[in-house]
Design an enzyme around this catalytic site. Structure first.
Site, short mmCIF file in Angstrom:
data_model
loop_
_atom_site.label_atom_id
_atom_site.label_comp_id
_atom_site.label_asym_id
_atom_site.label_seq_id
_atom_site.Cartn_x
_atom_site.Cartn_y
_atom_site.Cartn_z
N GLY A 10 61.28 -15.05 104.02
CA GLY A 10 61.77 -14.31 105.19
C GLY A 10 60.91 -14.58 106.40
N ASP A 139 55.71 -7.41 104.45
CA ASP A 139 55.52 -6.38 103.42
C ASP A 139 54.05 -6.13 103.09
OD1 ASP A 139 58.29 -6.48 103.30
OD2 ASP A 139 58.29 -7.88 101.62
N ARG A 183 60.33 -4.17 100.06
CA ARG A 183 60.65 -4.53 98.68
C ARG A 183 59.91 -3.63 97.70
NH1 ARG A 183 64.12 -8.15 98.35
NH2 ARG A 183 63.84 -8.39 96.12
N GLN A 285 62.82 -5.12 111.87
CA GLN A 285 61.40 -5.18 111.52
C GLN A 285 60.88 -6.62 111.46
OE1 GLN A 285 60.88 -1.96 108.13
NE2 GLN A 285 63.00 -2.57 108.40
#
Length: 359
Positions: A10, A139, A183, A285
C-alpha cells in the site's frame, strides 16, 4: 554502480521523499539509478523500468503517493496470471526477475515496503540478489524500528477527523463511530484516539464487548455528556468473535478488512437507544502530503539505504532505533510481529483518563 528502487504494498505518505533522498544520495556518488514501476512488474515486462535522476525527483518530497507506482498483489514468487478460462493462477517468476535484473546491469535493489515486501526481499536475497529494505507502512507494524514513515501522517489525518466529529456529535448529542486503518495492529486507532480525546478506543490487541462499550456511552450520558466518540481499528474484533471482512480480494491480495464501524453503529443504537452514526476514514489516511516528521524520517531512510548499499549490508533493513538509524537483518525482522502492547504506557495513560477499551 547501478541500483534500482522498488515501492511495494500500500502507498504511504513519504514514499517520494525516500525515493528523492536515495536518488540524490546515489547520484552524488556517481551511481546510476533505475525505478522499477509498480512493485516488481517493471522487471517482469508488465510495466516499465525508468531512469531516476536529479531532475526526475525534483520537488517530490512533499508529494504523497509514489512516482514509480506500487501494488499489493505483485509478488514475483506468486505472480497472478489470468488463465484462458478466466481463472487466476499464481506463478513463480522470481528466476525471470533475477535474470532480467542481471541483464539490465542492476547490482542492488532498494526495496521500500511493509511486511509483504520484506518477505519478498528476503526471498530474493536467498536467490543471491543484493537487496536493502526500507520499512514502509502507515500501520507501524514493522518490527525492529521505532516507527515507519507514513504512520505520523495517518495518525494526524485520523486525529483531524476525530476533531471534526466532536463538534457535530456534540451538536446533536450523537454517538459517532470512526473506523481507521491498521489491519492487525491498533497503533493508528490508539495514537489518534488518545490525541483526539476519543471516549472509546477499540484495537485488535484487546478484545472488547459491545455491552462494555455501551456502558461507557451511557455513563457519559448520565453525567451530562450526551455525545460520545468511538474509534475502532478495522481489524478489531469482539470477544469470542471474528474480524469484519468486506468483499472478495483481488488475486494475490490479502483479505480486505472493514465494515466494523457500521456494524458497531447499529449495535450501539439498538442497545443504548442513542442516535449513532458511523464513518470509515479509509484511504484518506494513505493520501496527501506527508507531515514534517514523515518527510524527515523518509529522507533519513533513503539516504541510509544508499549508505547500506555502499557498506554492502545485503539482506538488511534500515531502521530507526532512536536517536540513530541502524541496519538489521531482514530475517530477524520477519521472526517477530509488532503489535500494540496492552501494558504500554499509552494504553495505561488512556485508561487512567477514563478512555474505555471495551474490556
Amino acid at each position: 554502480m547501478r541500483i534500482a528502487i522498488s515501492t511495494g504494498g500500500g502507498d504511504a505518505p513519504g514514499l517520494n521523499a525516500v525515493i528523492r533522498a536515495a536518488v540524490l544520495s546515489a547520484r552524488t556518488r556517481g551511481w546510476d539509478v533505475l525505478g522499477i514501476k509498480r512493485g516488481y512488474a517493471g522487471l517482469l515486462g508488465e510495466d516499465e523500468i525508468v531512469p531516476l535522476t536529479e531532475e526526475t525527483v525534483r520537488g517530490i518530497a512533499n508529494q504523497g503517493g509514489t512516482i514509480i507506482k506500487t501494488t499489493n498483489r505483485g509478488s514475483p514468487f506468486a505472480y497472478p496470471i489470468l488463465q484462458p478460462d478466466g481463472t487466476w493462477k499464481n506463478v513463480d517468476r522470481s528466476d525471470e526477475l533475477v535474470e532480467n535484473a542481471r541483464n539490465l546491469g542492476i547490482e542492488a535493489i532498494i526495496s521500500i515496503g511493509g511486511d509483504g515486501s520484506l518477505k519478498i526481499a528476503a526471498q530474493l536475497a536467498a536467490k543471491g540478489m543484493r537487496v536493502i529494505s526500507v520499512p514502509k507502512t502507515i500501520d507501524n507494524d514493522v518490527p525492529g524500528t521505532v516507527t515507519t514513515f507514513g504512520f505520523d501522517t495517518a495518525v494526524n489525518t485520523a486525529m483531524e477527523a476525530i476533531d471534526k466529529l466532536h463538534t457535530t456529535a456534540e451538536s446533536h448529542d450523537r454517538v459517532m463511530v470512526l473506523e481507521v486503518m491498521g489491519r492487525d495492529a491498533g497503533f493508528i486507532a490508539l495514537h489518534a484516539g488518545v490525541a483526539g480525546t476519543a471516549d472509546v478506543i477499540l484495537i485488535p490487541e484487546i478484545e472488547w464487548e459491545i455491552q462494555k462499550v455501551c456502558e461507557k456511552i451511557m455513563d457519559r450520558d448520565a453525567a451530562g455528556r450526551r455525545f460520545s466518540i468511538v474509534v475502532v481499528a478495522e481489524g478489531s474484533k469482539p470477544k469470542g468473535g471474528m474480524e469484519s471482512i468486506i468483499g472478495a480480494s483481488l488475486p494475490g491480495q490479502d483479505r480486505r478488512l472493514g465494515g466494523i464501524a457500521e456494524r458497531m453503529g447499529y449495535d450501539i443504537q439498538r442497545i443504548t437507544g442513542k442516535e449513532t452514526r458511523s464513518m470509515v476514514l479509509g484511504h484518506l489516511q494513505r493520501g496527501g502530503s506527508p507531515t514534517g516528521y514523515d518527510r524527515l524520517l523518509a529522507t533519513r531512510f533513503g539516504a541510509a539505504a544508499v549508505q547500506a548499499v555502499a557498506d554492502k549490508r545485503w539482506g538488511h533493513m534500515v531502521a530507526l532505533q532512536s536517536p540513530h538509524l541502524v541496519t538489521i537483518p531482514i530475517a530477524d525482522v520477519l521472526k517477530e510481529t509488532k503489535r500494540v502492547d496492552p501494558a504500554h504506557d499509552v494504553v495505561q495513560a488512556a485508561r487512567m483518563m477514563g478512555i474505555s477499551f471495551g474490556d
